[in-house]
Design a protein around this motif. Structure first.
Motif, PDB file in Angstrom:
ATOM      1  N   GLY A   1       0.669  -1.210  -0.089  1.00 18.27           N
ATOM      2  CA  GLY A   1      -0.096  -0.194   0.112  1.00 18.27           C
ATOM      3  C   GLY A   1       1.025   1.164  -0.078  1.00 18.27           C
ATOM      4  O   GLY A   1       2.015   1.384   0.636  1.00 18.27           O
ATOM      5  N   LEU A   2       0.611   2.266  -0.972  1.00 18.23           N
ATOM      6  CA  LEU A   2       1.193   3.426  -0.771  1.00 18.23           C
ATOM      7  C   LEU A   2       0.597   4.564  -0.301  1.00 18.23           C
ATOM      8  O   LEU A   2      -0.550   4.932  -0.620  1.00 18.23           O
ATOM      9  N   LEU A   3       1.337   5.349   0.614  1.00 15.32           N
ATOM     10  CA  LEU A   3       0.887   6.572   1.379  1.00 15.32           C
ATOM     11  C   LEU A   3       1.750   7.567   1.096  1.00 15.32           C
ATOM     12  O   LEU A   3       2.756   7.735   1.670  1.00 15.32           O
ATOM     13  N   TYR A   4       1.449   8.439   0.158  1.00 12.24           N
ATOM     14  CA  TYR A   4       2.099   9.757  -0.170  1.00 12.24           C
ATOM     15  C   TYR A   4       1.707  11.017   0.718  1.00 12.24           C
ATOM     16  O   TYR A   4       0.580  11.346   0.885  1.00 12.24           O
ATOM     17  N   THR A   5       2.391  11.711   1.358  1.00  8.78           N
ATOM     18  CA  THR A   5       2.108  12.975   2.133  1.00  8.78           C
ATOM     19  C   THR A   5       3.001  14.163   1.934  1.00  8.78           C
ATOM     20  O   THR A   5       4.210  14.085   1.853  1.00  8.78           O
ATOM     21  N   LEU A   6       2.309  14.871   1.146  1.00 11.09           N
ATOM     22  CA  LEU A   6       2.766  16.383   1.134  1.00 11.09           C
ATOM     23  C   LEU A   6       2.575  17.497   2.010  1.00 11.09           C
ATOM     24  O   LEU A   6       1.365  17.888   2.110  1.00 11.09           O
ATOM     25  N   ASN A   7       3.385  17.655   2.894  1.00 14.04           N
ATOM     26  CA  ASN A   7       2.936  18.421   4.065  1.00 14.04           C
ATOM     27  C   ASN A   7       2.692  19.908   3.591  1.00 14.04           C
ATOM     28  O   ASN A   7       3.226  20.561   2.601  1.00 14.04           O
ATOM     29  N   GLY A   8       1.462  20.522   4.140  1.00 10.95           N
ATOM     30  CA  GLY A   8       1.046  21.711   3.991  1.00 10.95           C
ATOM     31  C   GLY A   8       1.641  23.046   4.663  1.00 10.95           C
ATOM     32  O   GLY A   8       2.490  22.478   5.693  1.00 10.95           O
ATOM     33  N   THR A   9       1.480  24.195   4.222  1.00 11.48           N
ATOM     34  CA  THR A   9       2.077  25.237   5.019  1.00 11.48           C
ATOM     35  C   THR A   9       1.279  25.802   6.348  1.00 11.48           C
ATOM     36  O   THR A   9       1.678  26.613   7.114  1.00 11.48           O
ATOM     37  N   ASP A  10       0.029  25.264   6.167  1.00 10.29           N
ATOM     38  CA  ASP A  10      -1.014  26.053   7.202  1.00 10.29           C
ATOM     39  C   ASP A  10      -1.684  24.774   8.012  1.00 10.29           C
ATOM     40  O   ASP A  10      -2.533  24.071   7.594  1.00 10.29           O
ATOM     41  N   ASP A  11      -1.352  24.454   9.007  1.00  8.31           N
ATOM     42  CA  ASP A  11      -1.761  23.298   9.723  1.00  8.31           C
ATOM     43  C   ASP A  11      -2.975  23.626  10.387  1.00  8.31           C
ATOM     44  O   ASP A  11      -3.887  22.521  10.798  1.00  8.31           O
ATOM     45  N   SER A  12      -3.422  24.662  10.330  1.00  7.75           N
ATOM     46  CA  SER A  12      -4.937  25.104  10.910  1.00  7.75           C
ATOM     47  C   SER A  12      -5.962  24.569  10.139  1.00  7.75           C
ATOM     48  O   SER A  12      -7.148  24.584  10.358  1.00  7.75           O
ATOM     49  N   LEU A  13      -5.661  24.673   8.833  1.00  5.77           N
ATOM     50  CA  LEU A  13      -6.565  24.515   7.719  1.00  5.77           C
ATOM     51  C   LEU A  13      -7.119  22.894   7.911  1.00  5.77           C
ATOM     52  O   LEU A  13      -6.454  21.909   8.057  1.00  5.77           O
ATOM     53  N   LYS A  14      -8.469  22.595   7.621  1.00  6.77           N
ATOM     54  CA  LYS A  14      -9.022  21.304   7.770  1.00  6.77           C
ATOM     55  C   LYS A  14      -8.608  20.604   6.326  1.00  6.77           C
ATOM     56  O   LYS A  14      -8.324  21.211   5.153  1.00  6.77           O
ATOM     57  N   PRO A  15      -8.391  19.343   6.266  1.00  6.00           N
ATOM     58  CA  PRO A  15      -7.948  18.859   5.013  1.00  6.00           C
ATOM     59  C   PRO A  15      -9.059  18.180   4.188  1.00  6.00           C
ATOM     60  O   PRO A  15     -10.215  18.524   4.561  1.00  6.00           O
TER      61      PRO A  15
ATOM     62  N   ARG B   1      -2.647  23.087   2.114  1.00  3.73           N
ATOM     63  CA  ARG B   1      -3.227  21.909   3.058  1.00  3.73           C
ATOM     64  C   ARG B   1      -2.528  20.889   2.815  1.00  3.73           C
ATOM     65  O   ARG B   1      -1.719  20.655   1.711  1.00  3.73           O
ATOM     66  N   THR B   2      -2.207  19.908   3.740  1.00  2.00           N
ATOM     67  CA  THR B   2      -1.296  18.758   3.676  1.00  2.00           C
ATOM     68  C   THR B   2      -2.192  17.796   2.639  1.00  2.00           C
ATOM     69  O   THR B   2      -3.368  17.707   2.747  1.00  2.00           O
ATOM     70  N   ILE B   3      -1.293  17.159   1.449  1.00  2.00           N
ATOM     71  CA  ILE B   3      -1.958  16.309   0.602  1.00  2.00           C
ATOM     72  C   ILE B   3      -1.521  14.813   0.929  1.00  2.00           C
ATOM     73  O   ILE B   3      -0.381  14.634   1.048  1.00  2.00           O
ATOM     74  N   VAL B   4      -2.543  13.758   1.030  1.00  2.32           N
ATOM     75  CA  VAL B   4      -2.243  12.636   1.166  1.00  2.32           C
ATOM     76  C   VAL B   4      -2.764  11.944   0.277  1.00  2.32           C
ATOM     77  O   VAL B   4      -3.967  12.133  -0.448  1.00  2.32           O
ATOM     78  N   LEU B   5      -2.041  11.205  -0.640  1.00  2.00           N
ATOM     79  CA  LEU B   5      -2.410  10.126  -1.628  1.00  2.00           C
ATOM     80  C   LEU B   5      -2.417   8.855  -0.949  1.00  2.00           C
ATOM     81  O   LEU B   5      -1.680   8.178  -0.873  1.00  2.00           O
ATOM     82  N   ALA B   6      -3.638   8.163  -1.126  1.00  2.00           N
ATOM     83  CA  ALA B   6      -3.229   6.617  -0.495  1.00  2.00           C
ATOM     84  C   ALA B   6      -3.702   5.692  -1.773  1.00  2.00           C
ATOM     85  O   ALA B   6      -4.897   5.695  -2.267  1.00  2.00           O
ATOM     86  N   PHE B   7      -3.033   4.708  -1.984  1.00  2.00           N
ATOM     87  CA  PHE B   7      -3.109   3.756  -3.139  1.00  2.00           C
ATOM     88  C   PHE B   7      -3.236   2.333  -2.771  1.00  2.00           C
ATOM     89  O   PHE B   7      -2.145   1.655  -2.008  1.00  2.00           O
ATOM     90  N   GLY B   8      -4.305   1.483  -2.606  1.00  2.00           N
ATOM     91  CA  GLY B   8      -4.351   0.242  -2.168  1.00  2.00           C
ATOM     92  C   GLY B   8      -4.031  -0.713  -3.347  1.00  2.00           C
ATOM     93  O   GLY B   8      -3.243  -0.160  -4.550  1.00  2.00           O
ATOM     94  N   PHE B   9      -4.101  -2.056  -3.096  1.00  2.00           N
ATOM     95  CA  PHE B   9      -3.576  -2.835  -4.059  1.00  2.00           C
ATOM     96  C   PHE B   9      -4.292  -4.215  -4.599  1.00  2.00           C
ATOM     97  O   PHE B   9      -3.963  -4.933  -5.360  1.00  2.00           O
ATOM     98  N   ASP B  10      -5.566  -4.213  -3.507  1.00  2.00           N
ATOM     99  CA  ASP B  10      -6.183  -5.502  -3.583  1.00  2.00           C
ATOM    100  C   ASP B  10      -7.694  -5.479  -3.764  1.00  2.00           C
ATOM    101  O   ASP B  10      -8.450  -6.393  -3.026  1.00  2.00           O
TER     102      ASP B  10
END
Length: 574
Positions: free
Chosen positions: A126-140, A196-205
């Motif tokens: 499983g792949l979990l990509y996280t690109l951290n955002g500049t404003d942690d107060s914003l909701k994702p 905003r922090t960006i998360v890309l989640a890729f499963g495989f099955d």
């Protein structure tokens, strides 16, 4: 913290409905009143593309160099046979070796993402990509666009699998995965940094129920961010983009999906030589069971007042009145939910019927190994996709009611749905015994995501960006895009993400006819569809492609949600 409750509707019997009687105003009267009201299928206002100095998403469908680049990326991706089956339960199984090769390909195709993002391998593949955002107060935002309680993030999700026996599986769903990563890579090339922090989640099955991939990813995300932590989740699926006339296009993301259950029938009988057979062999008995399941107490469609398809039908009756059933507007005023559903199903065919009705399909049948030997072990699997108004328990009880008399007639002992079922290797065979079990944990119908633009700002924003993106692409220029949620007849990996967001959208935004041969040999997607989708992705980050609408759209999604603060204005006009 929001709690997610399953939608519970009254159970409807299996009887065939009587003819519908509509003692209500005529369709003409209703349509006339609808034309002057703001209450029937209002449209959210379009969301303007942010003035953030980034390049236009429209170049995805206009630039020949980008087109060739995406053709190359997609063709290389589908040449790696990442296939799964129902019985691959170990991520270290050698059958998963192509997935490691596929991950290496992604690293070579998208070097900036792998340089700037943190990449976590969940349950190995499983792949979990996280690109951290500049404003942690914003909701994702989530799957493919989600929100978290702790930091802003966009979470696109999607399986990296292909189905077995496919020579070119592009639409289900490497098309989306490549489109998403292409958009993020493009943004990073422009020195973009997300707010905003960006998360890309890729499963495989996903095609083998998703427990290894999305199941592990969802646990990791909930542990890190907590329940109800994403603004919304965007996954594959939905009905794409459909046109009934030359002026209006209907965008139909799935805001819910049917439940599912696989009932496994296992029969042990005495063997022997085929020259001295019993009156009914094990295969004959199993065939009788399957026949009766298909014949007795058939399911019927139901269209309740709160079923998402009703809103879609209202939109069609308002914006395309000359291209739908002449009785549709008046029919939608009826309180006979069964008769109306049956009339619509008869008019629109099985594709629409099974949005409203539980389906039943005998998919696997095994028995016998030699022409002159009586079969000793016979098995069958029947798959059900459960309509919103029913439950897995109802399906199991129906199977018991139908099968019990057959078992008794053939003097079979039988066991129905034991809490634990031992494998064949773990238990001795009991002659003349029938066992009913489930292949995996049954799935209840999904919670339905809100689709009221007056009360749900996330849906209003999502539909507004969708209108902006697709009304701008050349292939749809001059058309009005009407966004309405619908129901998925199949299941996606989002079944593992219910606890993470109340706003879950399942949508691969391609035009009808753009994806061909889904779940069979030579599955493919038109490159224009792929590119148009990238427009949407760019927009919501910032949106997808012309028969490839996906790429364009995701870019717009990313951009439009990046600094959004949950405020919204509602417009009920075209």
């Amino acid at each position: 913290m929001r709690s997610i409750a399953h939608v519970v509707l009254a159970l409807i019997g299996f009887g065939i409905p009587s003819a519908m009687s509509l003692s209500i105003p005529s369709s003409q009267q209703i349509l006339k009143s609808w034309s002057g009201t703001n209450n029937i299928c209002p449209l959210a206002p379009k969301v303007e593309v942010p003035k953030d100095g980034l390049l236009s998403a429209l170049r995805y469908v206009q630039d020949g160099t980008i087109r060739l680049q995406q053709v190359d990326r997609l063709s290389r991706a589908v040449q790696i046979p990442t296939t799964v089956n129902d019985y691959m339960t170990d991520p270290f199984d050698e059958g998963f070796a192509p997935f490691v090769e596929f991950q290496e390909l992604l690293e070579s195709l998208f070097p900036l993402i792998h340089s700037y993002a943190s990449v976590d391998h969940i349950n190995r593949l499983g792949l979990l990509y996280t690109l951290n955002g500049t404003d942690d107060s914003l909701k994702p935002s989530c799957s493919w666009l989600t929100k978290t309680l702790y930091r802003s993030m966009i979470l696109p999700t999607g399986p990296t699998h292909l189905l077995p026996a496919t020579s070119m599986a592009t639409s289900d769903c490497k098309n989306v995965l490549i489109g998403l990563l292409s958009v993020i890579e493009d943004l990073l090339q422009q020195n973009w940094q997300p707010t905003r922090t960006i998360v890309l989640a890729f499963g495989f099955d996903e095609e083998s129920h998703g427990f290894l991939g999305a199941g592990s990813l969802s646990s990791a995300l909930e542990k890190k961010y907590g329940p109800d932590s994403f603004e919304f989740i965007l996954d594959e699926g939905g009905m794409g983009l459909e046109s009934l006339d030359d002026d209006v296009v209907y965008a139909l993301p799935g805001v819910g999906e049917k439940g599912s259950i696989d009932i496994v029938l296992s029969l042990d009988v005495a063997g022997g030589h085929s020259s001295i057979p019993p009156p009914h062999t094990g295969i004959g008995i199993m065939a009788e069971i399957v026949y009766e399941l298909e014949r007795q107490a058939l399911f019927v469609p139901v269209l309740t007042d709160d079923h998402p398809s009703r809103r879609m039908l209202e939109c069609q009756a308002r914006y395309s009145p000359n291209h739908v059933e002449p009785w549709l507007a008046s029919g939608l005023q009826s309180s006979d939910h069964v008769a109306l559903a049956e009339k619509l199903a008869s008019s629109r065919g099985d594709a629409f019927r099974y949005i409203l009705q539980t389906s039943q399909a005998a998919d696997i049948f095994n028995g016998g190994i030699k022409s002159n030997a009586l079969p000793e072990k016979i098995s069958a699997l029947v798959n059900y996709r459960i309509a919103l108004h029913q439950t897995p328990e109802l399906i199991k009880q129906r199977a018991i009611d139908i099968i019990a008399p057959i078992a008794d007639k053939h003097n079979l002992s039988w066991t129905a749905f034991p809490e634990t079922t031992a494998t064949t290797a773990d238990k001795p065979a009991v002659n003349n015994h029938l066992t009913l079990s489930t292949l995996s944990t049954p799935l209840v119908p999904a919670p339905v995501s809100p689709t009221n633009i007056d009360t749900d700002a996330v849906w209003a924003r999502f539909t507004g960006v969708t209108r902006t993106s697709f009304e701008s692409v050349p292939s749809l220029k001059g058309k009005t895009v009407v966004v309405s949620g619908d129901i998925m007849t199949g299941n996606t990996d989002t079944r593992f993400y219910w606890a993470l967001s109340r706003n879950i959208y399942r949508w691969s935004p391609s035009r009808r006819g753009g994806s061909l041969n889904i779940h069979t040999v030579d599955e493919r997607v038109a490159i224009d569809v792929h590119l148009e989708a990238m427009v949407l992705y760019y927009s919501m980050s910032i949106s997808l492609t012309t028969e490839c609408l996906s790429v364009l759209t995701f870019l717009d999604l990313i951009r439009s949600f990046d600094t959004w603060n949950d405020s919204v204005e509602i417009s009920h006009d075209l």
